[in-house]
Design a protein around this motif. Structure first.
Motif, mmCIF file in Angstrom:
data_model
loop_
_atom_site.group_PDB
_atom_site.id
_atom_site.type_symbol
_atom_site.label_atom_id
_atom_site.label_comp_id
_atom_site.label_asym_id
_atom_site.label_seq_id
_atom_site.Cartn_x
_atom_site.Cartn_y
_atom_site.Cartn_z
ATOM 1 N N VAL A 323 12.940 -0.971 1.320
ATOM 2 C CA VAL A 323 12.150 0.257 1.511
ATOM 3 C C VAL A 323 10.740 -0.090 1.975
ATOM 4 C CG1 VAL A 323 11.080 2.213 0.312
ATOM 5 C CG2 VAL A 323 13.469 1.641 -0.126
ATOM 6 N N SER A 324 10.143 -1.117 1.358
ATOM 7 C CA SER A 324 8.792 -1.521 1.731
ATOM 8 C C SER A 324 8.741 -2.042 3.162
ATOM 9 C CB SER A 324 8.286 -2.599 0.756
ATOM 10 O OG SER A 324 6.928 -2.891 0.986
ATOM 11 N N ILE A 325 9.769 -2.793 3.564
ATOM 12 C CA ILE A 325 9.824 -3.315 4.938
ATOM 13 C C ILE A 325 9.949 -2.176 5.949
ATOM 14 C CG2 ILE A 325 11.255 -4.622 6.552
ATOM 15 C CD1 ILE A 325 11.877 -6.545 4.215
ATOM 16 N N VAL A 326 10.828 -1.216 5.646
ATOM 17 C CA VAL A 326 11.010 -0.060 6.546
ATOM 18 C C VAL A 326 9.695 0.706 6.699
ATOM 19 C CG1 VAL A 326 12.163 2.171 6.807
ATOM 20 C CG2 VAL A 326 13.480 0.165 6.088
ATOM 21 N N LEU A 327 9.003 0.914 5.596
ATOM 22 C CA LEU A 327 7.707 1.609 5.657
ATOM 23 C C LEU A 327 6.682 0.793 6.449
ATOM 24 C CD1 LEU A 327 7.409 2.889 1.970
ATOM 25 C CD2 LEU A 327 7.749 4.297 4.008
ATOM 26 N N ALA A 328 6.735 -0.527 6.297
ATOM 27 C CA ALA A 328 5.763 -1.391 6.970
ATOM 28 C C ALA A 328 5.975 -1.411 8.480
ATOM 29 C CB ALA A 328 5.838 -2.803 6.406
ATOM 30 N N LEU A 329 7.213 -1.200 8.932
ATOM 31 C CA LEU A 329 7.502 -1.234 10.371
ATOM 32 C C LEU A 329 6.691 -0.202 11.144
ATOM 33 C CD1 LEU A 329 11.387 -1.786 10.340
ATOM 34 C CD2 LEU A 329 9.622 -3.434 11.018
ATOM 35 N N ARG A 330 6.446 0.936 10.516
ATOM 36 C CA ARG A 330 5.703 2.007 11.210
ATOM 37 C C ARG A 330 4.231 1.651 11.397
ATOM 38 N NH1 ARG A 330 4.392 3.491 6.096
ATOM 39 N NH2 ARG A 330 2.659 4.976 5.827
ATOM 40 N N LEU A 331 3.757 0.646 10.634
ATOM 41 C CA LEU A 331 2.343 0.276 10.708
ATOM 42 C C LEU A 331 2.051 -0.738 11.814
ATOM 43 C CD1 LEU A 331 1.648 -0.119 6.867
ATOM 44 C CD2 LEU A 331 1.177 1.864 8.311
ATOM 45 N N LYS A 332 3.142 -1.289 12.419
ATOM 46 C CA LYS A 332 3.012 -2.236 13.526
ATOM 47 C C LYS A 332 2.099 -3.413 13.163
ATOM 48 C CE LYS A 332 3.834 1.377 16.966
ATOM 49 N NZ LYS A 332 3.338 2.086 18.180
ATOM 50 N N LEU A 333 2.472 -4.070 12.082
ATOM 51 C CA LEU A 333 1.708 -5.225 11.633
ATOM 52 C C LEU A 333 1.884 -6.396 12.593
ATOM 53 C CD1 LEU A 333 2.623 -5.175 7.832
ATOM 54 C CD2 LEU A 333 0.520 -4.329 8.863
ATOM 55 N N PRO A 334 0.871 -7.249 12.741
ATOM 56 C CA PRO A 334 1.002 -8.438 13.598
ATOM 57 C C PRO A 334 2.103 -9.368 13.083
ATOM 58 C CG PRO A 334 -1.297 -8.040 13.024
ATOM 59 C CD PRO A 334 -0.479 -7.123 12.168
ATOM 60 N N LEU A 335 2.689 -10.129 13.990
ATOM 61 C CA LEU A 335 3.768 -11.045 13.626
ATOM 62 C C LEU A 335 3.296 -12.051 12.581
ATOM 63 C CD1 LEU A 335 6.631 -12.136 14.081
ATOM 64 C CD2 LEU A 335 5.711 -13.556 15.949
ATOM 65 N N LYS A 336 2.039 -12.491 12.692
ATOM 66 C CA LYS A 336 1.499 -13.465 11.748
ATOM 67 C C LYS A 336 1.523 -12.926 10.318
ATOM 68 C CE LYS A 336 -2.583 -16.295 10.829
ATOM 69 N NZ LYS A 336 -3.972 -16.632 11.251
ATOM 70 N N THR A 337 1.260 -11.644 10.167
ATOM 71 C CA THR A 337 1.267 -11.029 8.834
ATOM 72 C C THR A 337 2.667 -11.056 8.240
ATOM 73 O OG1 THR A 337 -0.561 -9.578 9.441
ATOM 74 C CG2 THR A 337 0.755 -8.930 7.537
ATOM 75 N N TRP A 338 3.663 -10.751 9.070
ATOM 76 C CA TRP A 338 5.051 -10.780 8.598
ATOM 77 C C TRP A 338 5.455 -12.191 8.169
ATOM 78 C CZ3 TRP A 338 7.881 -6.674 7.423
ATOM 79 C CH2 TRP A 338 7.581 -5.438 8.023
ATOM 80 N N LEU A 339 5.026 -13.198 8.949
ATOM 81 C CA LEU A 339 5.440 -14.575 8.687
ATOM 82 C C LEU A 339 4.764 -15.167 7.455
ATOM 83 C CD1 LEU A 339 5.484 -16.025 12.332
ATOM 84 C CD2 LEU A 339 7.432 -15.319 10.930
ATOM 85 N N THR A 340 3.589 -14.637 7.109
ATOM 86 C CA THR A 340 2.844 -15.210 5.976
ATOM 87 C C THR A 340 3.040 -14.431 4.679
ATOM 88 O OG1 THR A 340 0.874 -13.940 6.604
ATOM 89 C CG2 THR A 340 1.067 -16.185 7.469
ATOM 90 N N ALA A 341 3.513 -13.184 4.752
ATOM 91 C CA ALA A 341 3.611 -12.343 3.553
ATOM 92 C C ALA A 341 4.552 -12.947 2.512
ATOM 93 C CB ALA A 341 4.065 -10.938 3.935
ATOM 94 N N ALA A 342 5.760 -13.313 2.951
ATOM 95 C CA ALA A 342 6.744 -13.838 1.990
ATOM 96 C C ALA A 342 6.290 -15.148 1.353
ATOM 97 C CB ALA A 342 8.103 -14.004 2.661
ATOM 98 N N PRO A 343 5.839 -16.155 2.160
ATOM 99 C CA PRO A 343 5.374 -17.398 1.521
ATOM 100 C C PRO A 343 4.227 -17.181 0.546
ATOM 101 C CG PRO A 343 5.703 -17.725 3.877
ATOM 102 C CD PRO A 343 5.844 -16.258 3.630
ATOM 103 N N GLN A 344 3.332 -16.253 0.854
ATOM 104 C CA GLN A 344 2.216 -15.981 -0.052
ATOM 105 C C GLN A 344 2.718 -15.420 -1.377
ATOM 106 O OE1 GLN A 344 -0.160 -13.405 2.404
ATOM 107 N NE2 GLN A 344 -1.510 -15.057 3.073
#
Length: 529
Positions: A323-344
């Motif tokens: 649900v959080s990922i689906v909601l985040a898609l509408r915000l058009k986050l940079p690719l770097k944010t997606w790649l660093t969120a999980a490891p953080q």
């Protein structure tokens, strides 16, 4: 392995006692737990270092692999923590936590309302104490930080609303576990007049420690009551120091991102709502599957009694993350944010996971040392029947404190208390069982080696021993009142009189501390001017 038996020896308490003493004196939790683990391993293997090392490696492996299969209980909890870390990290990256903090600051006009917000969050996270501490802490910390509420106070609010609510809520991991044990007690003693869930509900008002701890939280929030060391932490927080900086930065669940999205409250509320609701749903589904496998008819209570809490939390966390990922898609986050969120998120959870692994290991060592059985054996000394509820409460307090686990104490003391009540006076059955629940939660609250206390401190971003020492005066105040209540219940045979006595003690202590707190504030104000 041929381990030395310590069920009848005072040596059985040595590993736990070592860990507790070191935790208090050194304030280094991993060192303290490690020493307790090593000491227990050596004692269990008759001072044979090679055998002790083999035993220790076996216990460490057993955390994830036991009896030729994956230890699903532990692994599911670890997976849940990692998923929860990823979820919180993503909500931080989207700006959802920032939006919640801003909303909280707008809604909360002062420190009291910020504390109320934190306390009320338990009604959204009542499923499990770990779930509550690790979720509410990071979510509410930005709000409490802005109102200069100490991390120790936040940890107290987390810990004192987590287990006390879970232990009196049928639809929780604790409730399911306790109901299952109560069912065994009723079957063993051929008691058919009541059901396990009915017995559990009737015991709720008799769980004096849990009930009065929640009332104490209400008093603390309403009157901004700071007892003992908590006053110093709150005074320091008002000056901008949220924790004792002389001890370094606490290893809490800290998640930061280089940039935050423009998320809104919906990015916080919907995933959290999904997490809570789906946890309940999956608990019911997993329990229903067990009932079907046993050929039993479905019932809500029956499914809760047979539920798999660990897998339910994992599935719920996955749903919430989706649900959080689906909601985040509408915000058009940079690719770097997606790649660093999980490891953080994973990195932020690692300190809590490491400490939890140590806590689990010493729990196993203490179990093999038969510390619980030794403490339980103290009941064999003949005592008047009227003293049994109070005695059971004290033993449960000591056992839970020494072992660092309330659930382990439930497993040992509930059947023992049931047998004692049936053999002596069946009218004392519910007071004695309630005394076990109450004492177990107190010991869990007070023990430096308790996983619940450790994770509450982690979720709040507080130093572990600061949390233990600041919570202890509140816990001791309530525990003594509970002891008086159980003593009166046994002597008079009246639950109402026992509750009344505990209430008088509680009110008297609260009035005294509120007056003392106001005097102290007046002195500080005078010195300031």
């Amino acid at each position: 392995m041929n381990l030395v038996q310590y069920s009848d020896s005072l040596l059985s308490v040595v590993p736990a006692l070592l860990a507790v003493i070191l935790a208090i004196t050194t304030r280094r939790v991993l060192l303290s737990l490690g020493v307790g683990i090593v000491a227990g391993s050596i004692l269990l293997n008759n001072f044979n270092p090679l055998a002790a090392l083999q035993y220790l490696l076996h216990q460490i492996l057993g955390l994830v692999w036991a009896d030729g299969a994956i230890n699903t209980s532990n692994v599911n909890m670890l997976l849940f923590m990692l998923l929860l870390g990823g979820l919180i990290s993503l909500m931080t990256a989207t700006g959802a936590t920032k939006a919640f903090a801003e909303w909280g600051v707008r809604r909360c006009k002062d420190r009291r309302s910020a504390n109320i917000l934190t306390g009320m969050m338990v009604f959204a996270f009542f499923i499990d104490d770990f779930f509550h501490s690790l979720s509410v802490g990071p979510i509410c910390r930005p709000v409490t930080d802005r109102f200069q509420i100490s991390r120790a106070k936040l940890a107290y609010l987390l810990d004192s609303t987590a287990a006390p609510v879970c232990v009196i809520t049928p639809i929780s991991s604790w409730g399911a576990y306790i109901i299952a044990i109560l069912g065994g007690i009723l079957v063993t003693n051929d008691i058919t007049e009541t059901s396990p869930i009915s017995l559990f509900v009737q015991m709720i008002p008799m769980n004096l420690y849990a009930v009065f701890t929640l009332l104490m939280v209400l008093v603390v929030i309403t009157f901004q009551l700071d007892i003992g060391p908590m006053r110093k932490h709150e005074e320091r927080a008002r000056d901008g120091q949220l924790w004792d900086e002389s001890k370094g930065h606490p290893k809490g669940l800290e998640i930061t991102t280089e940039g935050e999205g423009n998320g809104t409250m919906i990015d916080m509320v919907l995933p959290i709502l999904t997490l809570t609701v789906s946890s309940v749903v999956f608990m019911i589904i997993s329990g229903a599957e067990v009932l079907a496998a046993k050929g039993l008819a479905f019932s809500l209570i029956g499914s809760i009694e047979h539920t798999d809490v660990g897998s339910s939390l994992v599935y719920a966390a996955l749903c919430s993350l989706v649900v959080s990922i689906v909601l985040a898609l509408r915000l058009k986050l940079p690719l770097k944010t997606w790649l660093t969120a999980a490891p953080q998120g994973v990195q932020a959870m690692m300190p809590a996971i490491i400490i939890l692994l140590f806590a689990w290991t010493i729990g196993t060592v203490v179990s093999d040392m038969e510390t619980g059985q030794y403490l339980a054996s103290l009941t064999k000394y003949g005592l008047p029947v009227e003293l049994l509820p109070a005695l059971v409460f004290l033993l449960s307090c000591g056992m839970s404190f020494a072992t660092g686990t309330s659930w382990g104490t439930f497993g040992i003391m509930l059947p023992l208390a049931g047998d004692m009540a049936i053999a002596s006076d069946v009218n004392l059955l519910m007071p004695m069982l309630s005394a076990v629940l109450a004492g177990s939660v107190f010991g869990d609250h007070s023990s430096p080696i308790s996983s619940t206390s450790i994770l509450s401190a982690t979720g709040a971003g507080s130093h572990h021993m600061d949390h233990v020492m600041t919570q202890l005066p509140y816990a001791l105040t309530v525990a003594f009142g509970a002891f008086l209540g159980y003593l009166v219940m046994g002597i008079t045979g009246s639950t109402i009189i026992g509750i009344a006595v505990s209430s008088v003690w509680f009110i008297g202590c609260c009035v005294y501390h509120v007056r003392q707190d106001k005097k102290q504030q007046l002195v500080v104000a005078t010195q300031t001017h």
